[in-house]
Write a protein that holds these residues in place. Structure first.
Motif, PDB file in Angstrom:
ATOM      1  N   ALA A  30      37.486  34.857  11.176  1.00  0.00           N
ATOM      2  CA  ALA A  30      38.074  36.032  10.510  1.00  0.00           C
ATOM      3  C   ALA A  30      38.272  37.121  11.554  1.00  0.00           C
ATOM      4  O   ALA A  30      37.369  37.396  12.338  1.00  0.00           O
ATOM      5  N   LYS A  31      39.436  37.721  11.543  1.00  0.00           N
ATOM      6  CA  LYS A  31      39.771  38.706  12.584  1.00  0.00           C
ATOM      7  C   LYS A  31      39.418  40.140  12.169  1.00  0.00           C
ATOM      8  O   LYS A  31      39.587  41.061  12.972  1.00  0.00           O
ATOM      9  N   CYS A  32      38.962  40.333  10.951  1.00  0.00           N
ATOM     10  CA  CYS A  32      38.567  41.672  10.507  1.00  0.00           C
ATOM     11  C   CYS A  32      37.090  41.648  10.098  1.00  0.00           C
ATOM     12  O   CYS A  32      36.604  40.648   9.557  1.00  0.00           O
ATOM     13  N   ARG A  33      36.409  42.756  10.331  1.00  0.00           N
ATOM     14  CA  ARG A  33      34.969  42.823  10.065  1.00  0.00           C
ATOM     15  C   ARG A  33      34.663  42.872   8.577  1.00  0.00           C
ATOM     16  O   ARG A  33      35.141  43.762   7.861  1.00  0.00           O
ATOM     17  N   SER A  90      42.322  32.776   4.456  1.00  0.00           N
ATOM     18  CA  SER A  90      43.474  33.637   4.719  1.00  0.00           C
ATOM     19  C   SER A  90      43.727  33.786   6.208  1.00  0.00           C
ATOM     20  O   SER A  90      44.864  33.851   6.656  1.00  0.00           O
ATOM     21  N   CYS A  91      42.658  33.860   6.959  1.00  0.00           N
ATOM     22  CA  CYS A  91      42.778  34.140   8.387  1.00  0.00           C
ATOM     23  C   CYS A  91      42.946  32.888   9.237  1.00  0.00           C
ATOM     24  O   CYS A  91      43.413  32.973  10.376  1.00  0.00           O
ATOM     25  N   PHE A  92      42.568  31.760   8.704  1.00  0.00           N
ATOM     26  CA  PHE A  92      42.521  30.535   9.507  1.00  0.00           C
ATOM     27  C   PHE A  92      43.856  30.187  10.186  1.00  0.00           C
ATOM     28  O   PHE A  92      43.871  29.721  11.333  1.00  0.00           O
ATOM     29  N   PRO A  93      45.003  30.390   9.522  1.00  0.00           N
ATOM     30  CA  PRO A  93      46.276  30.045  10.190  1.00  0.00           C
ATOM     31  C   PRO A  93      46.460  30.745  11.535  1.00  0.00           C
ATOM     32  O   PRO A  93      47.080  30.185  12.445  1.00  0.00           O
ATOM     33  N   TYR A  94      45.925  31.958  11.680  1.00  0.00           N
ATOM     34  CA  TYR A  94      46.039  32.628  12.986  1.00  0.00           C
ATOM     35  C   TYR A  94      45.280  31.846  14.047  1.00  0.00           C
ATOM     36  O   TYR A  94      45.752  31.689  15.182  1.00  0.00           O
ATOM     37  N   LEU A  95      44.092  31.354  13.686  1.00  0.00           N
ATOM     38  CA  LEU A  95      43.310  30.579  14.653  1.00  0.00           C
ATOM     39  C   LEU A  95      44.022  29.270  14.988  1.00  0.00           C
ATOM     40  O   LEU A  95      44.071  28.861  16.155  1.00  0.00           O
ATOM     41  N   GLY A 108      40.395  48.153  12.735  1.00  0.00           N
ATOM     42  CA  GLY A 108      41.533  47.352  13.177  1.00  0.00           C
ATOM     43  C   GLY A 108      41.197  45.876  13.214  1.00  0.00           C
ATOM     44  O   GLY A 108      40.069  45.474  12.963  1.00  0.00           O
ATOM     45  N   VAL A 109      42.198  45.094  13.524  1.00  0.00           N
ATOM     46  CA  VAL A 109      42.053  43.649  13.625  1.00  0.00           C
ATOM     47  C   VAL A 109      41.539  43.310  15.025  1.00  0.00           C
ATOM     48  O   VAL A 109      41.987  43.879  16.011  1.00  0.00           O
ATOM     49  N   VAL A 110      40.563  42.400  15.086  1.00  0.00           N
ATOM     50  CA  VAL A 110      40.045  41.938  16.384  1.00  0.00           C
ATOM     51  C   VAL A 110      40.604  40.535  16.620  1.00  0.00           C
ATOM     52  O   VAL A 110      40.083  39.537  16.126  1.00  0.00           O
ATOM     53  N   LEU A 141      51.723  40.233  15.368  1.00  0.00           N
ATOM     54  CA  LEU A 141      51.820  39.880  13.952  1.00  0.00           C
ATOM     55  C   LEU A 141      50.465  40.052  13.262  1.00  0.00           C
ATOM     56  O   LEU A 141      50.355  40.632  12.171  1.00  0.00           O
ATOM     57  N   CYS A 142      49.427  39.576  13.929  1.00  0.00           N
ATOM     58  CA  CYS A 142      48.082  39.615  13.361  1.00  0.00           C
ATOM     59  C   CYS A 142      47.595  41.052  13.179  1.00  0.00           C
ATOM     60  O   CYS A 142      46.940  41.372  12.176  1.00  0.00           O
ATOM     61  N   LEU A 143      47.935  41.922  14.128  1.00  0.00           N
ATOM     62  CA  LEU A 143      47.466  43.309  14.043  1.00  0.00           C
ATOM     63  C   LEU A 143      48.028  44.034  12.820  1.00  0.00           C
ATOM     64  O   LEU A 143      47.464  45.016  12.353  1.00  0.00           O
ATOM     65  N   GLN A 144      49.154  43.540  12.315  1.00  0.00           N
ATOM     66  CA  GLN A 144      49.769  44.166  11.136  1.00  0.00           C
ATOM     67  C   GLN A 144      49.326  43.502   9.835  1.00  0.00           C
ATOM     68  O   GLN A 144      49.745  43.907   8.754  1.00  0.00           O
ATOM     69  N   CYS A 145      48.482  42.458   9.954  1.00  0.00           N
ATOM     70  CA  CYS A 145      48.146  41.640   8.784  1.00  0.00           C
ATOM     71  C   CYS A 145      47.333  42.417   7.738  1.00  0.00           C
ATOM     72  O   CYS A 145      46.430  43.177   8.073  1.00  0.00           O
ATOM     73  N   ARG A 146      47.706  42.203   6.512  1.00  0.00           N
ATOM     74  CA  ARG A 146      46.935  42.736   5.378  1.00  0.00           C
ATOM     75  C   ARG A 146      46.796  41.660   4.304  1.00  0.00           C
ATOM     76  O   ARG A 146      46.837  41.947   3.113  1.00  0.00           O
ATOM     77  N   SER A 147      46.647  40.417   4.781  1.00  0.00           N
ATOM     78  CA  SER A 147      46.663  39.286   3.853  1.00  0.00           C
ATOM     79  C   SER A 147      45.399  39.149   3.026  1.00  0.00           C
ATOM     80  O   SER A 147      45.391  38.429   2.036  1.00  0.00           O
ATOM     81  N   CYS A 148      44.325  39.796   3.453  1.00  0.00           N
ATOM     82  CA  CYS A 148      43.120  39.722   2.623  1.00  0.00           C
ATOM     83  C   CYS A 148      42.451  41.091   2.579  1.00  0.00           C
ATOM     84  O   CYS A 148      42.809  41.999   3.326  1.00  0.00           O
ATOM     85  N   GLY A 149      41.466  41.213   1.703  1.00  0.00           N
ATOM     86  CA  GLY A 149      40.825  42.507   1.459  1.00  0.00           C
ATOM     87  C   GLY A 149      40.023  43.052   2.622  1.00  0.00           C
ATOM     88  O   GLY A 149      39.708  44.244   2.659  1.00  0.00           O
ATOM     89  N   LEU A 150      39.697  42.199   3.591  1.00  0.00           N
ATOM     90  CA  LEU A 150      38.876  42.680   4.704  1.00  0.00           C
ATOM     91  C   LEU A 150      39.566  43.793   5.479  1.00  0.00           C
ATOM     92  O   LEU A 150      38.917  44.668   6.042  1.00  0.00           O
ATOM     93  N   ARG A 151      40.883  43.770   5.484  1.00  0.00           N
ATOM     94  CA  ARG A 151      41.630  44.753   6.296  1.00  0.00           C
ATOM     95  C   ARG A 151      41.438  46.184   5.787  1.00  0.00           C
ATOM     96  O   ARG A 151      41.600  47.137   6.552  1.00  0.00           O
ATOM     97  N   GLU A 152      41.057  46.306   4.511  1.00  0.00           N
ATOM     98  CA  GLU A 152      40.971  47.646   3.901  1.00  0.00           C
ATOM     99  C   GLU A 152      39.876  48.511   4.505  1.00  0.00           C
ATOM    100  O   GLU A 152      39.983  49.728   4.531  1.00  0.00           O
TER     101      GLU A 152
HETATM  102  S1  SF4 Z   1      40.798  39.024   8.119  1.00  0.00           S
HETATM  103 FE1  SF4 Z   1      42.598  37.941   8.883  1.00  0.00          FE
HETATM  104  S2  SF4 Z   1      43.810  37.479   7.035  1.00  0.00           S
HETATM  105 FE2  SF4 Z   1      42.370  39.128   6.490  1.00  0.00          FE
HETATM  106  S3  SF4 Z   1      43.539  41.002   6.869  1.00  0.00           S
HETATM  107 FE3  SF4 Z   1      42.344  40.577   8.724  1.00  0.00          FE
HETATM  108  S4  SF4 Z   1      43.778  39.448  10.041  1.00  0.00           S
HETATM  109 FE4  SF4 Z   1      44.616  39.378   7.946  1.00  0.00          FE
END
Ligand code: SF4
Length: 192
Positions: A92-95, A109-114, A34-36, A19-30
């Protein structure tokens, strides 16, 4: 990101990771490769939470594998902690671009995953590496300089903040404090 009902439906870390790897809930993913998500022993009593991936982490998709990660590995070695025995992740899972600190809304945005990672792993002790993890897991106004080495408890889980290894790279004078904290971490791991 508000709490996603899908997170509750993830019954194991693999489902949550997908689920997390597909996340685009915040701008960091752009801006990332990939998601770490995090890695390690999914049944560990001991969990380490840092800030966010850096360039090397983004490239390899693994947490704490850059310069700070290599220092963390050396600290683990000195403390007798086997990296594969613990679980390691970030707030945060994205750089963030340029390795800046994640903005509050990005971290939120990312905290719920943690939160769900912690629910699934059920560690007995969480080590916060740096101020951001300390603010999210101990107190939103906390500074790691003020509370490092102190032991907090939430929901039956002990939490101890210490400096982020990147801070040690910038200021080696912090090494003594981190070593004291890791001695305490080892003691806490022994007590049931
Ligand atoms: S930092 Fe977290 S909330 Fe933002 S896109 Fe990446 S996985 Fe999603």
């Amino acid at each position: 990101m508000d709490w996603l009902p899908e997170l509750d439906h993830c019954n194991n870390l693999q489902e949550l990771k997908e689920l997390c790897l597909q996340c685009r809930s915040c701008g960091l993913r752009e801006n990332v490769k990939g998601v770490v998500f995090g890695e390690g022993n999914e049944n560990s009593d001991l969990m380490f939470v840092g800030e966010a991936p850096g360039a090397e982490e983004d490239r390899l998709g693994r947490p704490f594998v850059g310069a700070a990660g290599k220092l963390l590995d050396r600290i683990f070695g000195a403390a007798g902690i086997v990296r594969e025995d613990v679980y390691i992740t970030n707030i945060a899972k994205c750089r963030p671009p340029g390795n800046r600190v994640p903005k509050k809304e990005e971290a939120e945005s990312c905290f719920p995953y943690l939160v769900r990672q912690i629910e699934l792993i059920q560690p007995r002790l969480i080590v916060c590496l740096g101020t951001l993890a300390t603010q999210f897991l101990v107190h939103r106004e906390a500074r790691v300089t003020a509370v490092r080495g102190q032991v907090f408890e939430k929901g039956g889980i002990k939490i101890i903040p210490t400096y982020h290894p990147a801070a040690l790279l910038r200021d080696p004078n912090k090494k003594k404090a981190v070593w004291q904290d890791f001695k305490k971490i080892k003691e806490l791991c022994k007590t049931k």
